[in-house]
Design a protein around this motif. Structure first.
Motif, PDB file in Angstrom:
ATOM      1  N   SER A 142       0.818  -1.217   0.000  1.00 56.46           N
ATOM      2  CA  SER A 142       0.000   0.000   0.000  1.00 56.46           C
ATOM      3  C   SER A 142       0.852   1.267   0.000  1.00 56.46           C
ATOM      4  CB  SER A 142      -0.957  -0.002   1.202  1.00 56.46           C
ATOM      5  OG  SER A 142      -1.852  -1.083   1.113  1.00 56.46           O
ATOM      6  N   HIS A 236      -0.406   0.743  -7.289  1.00 54.59           N
ATOM      7  CA  HIS A 236      -1.677   0.034  -7.468  1.00 54.59           C
ATOM      8  C   HIS A 236      -1.559  -1.424  -7.050  1.00 54.59           C
ATOM      9  CE1 HIS A 236      -5.580  -0.926  -9.190  1.00 54.59           C
ATOM     10  NE2 HIS A 236      -5.017  -1.967  -9.777  1.00 54.59           N
ATOM     11  N   LYS A 239      -1.420  -2.385  -3.347  1.00 58.13           N
ATOM     12  CA  LYS A 239      -2.671  -2.366  -2.587  1.00 58.13           C
ATOM     13  C   LYS A 239      -3.306  -3.752  -2.510  1.00 58.13           C
ATOM     14  CE  LYS A 239      -3.842   2.331  -4.124  1.00 58.13           C
ATOM     15  NZ  LYS A 239      -4.808   3.114  -4.949  1.00 58.13           N
ATOM     16  N   HIS A 240      -2.981  -4.606  -3.488  1.00 58.76           N
ATOM     17  CA  HIS A 240      -3.607  -5.921  -3.573  1.00 58.76           C
ATOM     18  C   HIS A 240      -2.799  -7.003  -2.875  1.00 58.76           C
ATOM     19  CE1 HIS A 240      -5.475  -3.637  -6.854  1.00 58.76           C
ATOM     20  NE2 HIS A 240      -6.498  -4.450  -6.721  1.00 58.76           N
TER      21      HIS A 240
END
Length: 288
Positions: A142, A236, A239-240
């Protein structure tokens, strides 16, 4: 700094054409990044100097923990891909509003001296995709966009091969096919020839990328065309799932892949992906 993984350990390019083998106990740059990091490579003494042309080069990261690939990150490729999807009856597919991500097996990785092997179960529509690849240097979870570049160890070159017949099945709704499967066959992710450390670049990259098959230019674009920058991709994806040292992000390919002309790879072909300031990734194709 230009770093190489060889069959004799890690090497640092001392001057053009000369490689210094480092006094470090690591098999590849993945182990180095997971351990002391790049500073150890900067300060390590040479055990021996060899001519770069005589060294057997391996993938900079022999077995990445994970490989993430980005789809539709060049406008030129997005345009041709959306047209192809429409022809396949998938006119409902539109440009994604955030980076398109697929997870690929690290076991697909090979180096710049190894052969691409056409898989037994899908040999007929194997396609090339020349790409700039990002190698992570620190664990990233993140992270904000304005700090994401700080987590990058460096850049290398990738050929993001795929079996287009399996990929087509996935795009048309076959529940047993997926893009991840189509792109995870053994030998389908050549990487190399070196890792150029991130301090040699800034995030606003403008590097020319070309892909040649048997000497013919098939792809030609610049990384300044990216829809999503490297920092945006890292932020991006982090974040996953946590991005770990040695993980690889393939940043997308420009127009000109074989899928759009029906010119797929065959045994005996030679694929070269060249990116400015990094080098040439060159692999021959063989039957399974």
């Amino acid at each position: 700094m230009r770093l190489y993984t060889t069959d004799r350990g890690i090497g640092r390019e001392d001057r053009d054409g000369t490689l210094g083998l480092l006094d470090l106990p690591y098999r590849d740059l993945g182990e180095l990044l997971s351990g002391p990091g790049l500073d150890a490579a900067r300060s390590a003494a040479f055990t021996e100097e060899v001519e770069l042309a005589e060294a057997k080069l391996l993938a900079p990261i022999i077995r990445p923990g994970k490989i993430l690939i980005v789809g539709l990150n060049y406008p030129s490729h997005a345009e041709e891909a959306l047209a192809a999807f429409a022809a396949m009856g998938r006119g409902d597919i539109a440009m994604p509003t955030e980076p398109n991500m697929h997870l690929i097996a690290g076991s697909a990785t090979i180096g710049p001296t190894e052969e691409i092997k056409l898989p037994v179960i899908a040999p007929d529509e194997v396609d090339y995709e020349g790409e700039l690849a990002v190698v992570m240097g620190q664990a990233a979870a993140s992270v904000p966009v304005d700090r994401a570049w700080d987590y990058v160890a460096g850049l290398t070159i990738a050929n993001d091969l795929g079996a287009r017949d399996i990929q087509r099945r996935a795009m048309t709704g076959d529940p047993v096919a997926s893009i991840g499967v189509a792109k995870s066959f053994d030998t389908f992710k050549p990487l190399g020839p070196c890792l150029v450390t991130a301090d040699e670049f800034s995030d606003g990259l403008d590097l020319r990328l070309q892909t040649r098959v048997n000497g013919e230019v098939r792809q030609d674009d610049r990384t300044s065309s990216f829809i999503y920058s490297i920092a945006e991709l890292v932020a991006h994806f982090s974040k996953h799932q946590t991005l770990h040292p040695g993980d690889v992000i393939c940043t997308g390919t420009p127009s000109g892949a074989g899928f759009f002309t029906g010119r797929y790879l065959r045994p005996g072909d030679e694929v070269e992906v060249t990116i400015e300031r990094i080098g040439v990734l060159r692999n021959r194709v063989s039957a399974a």
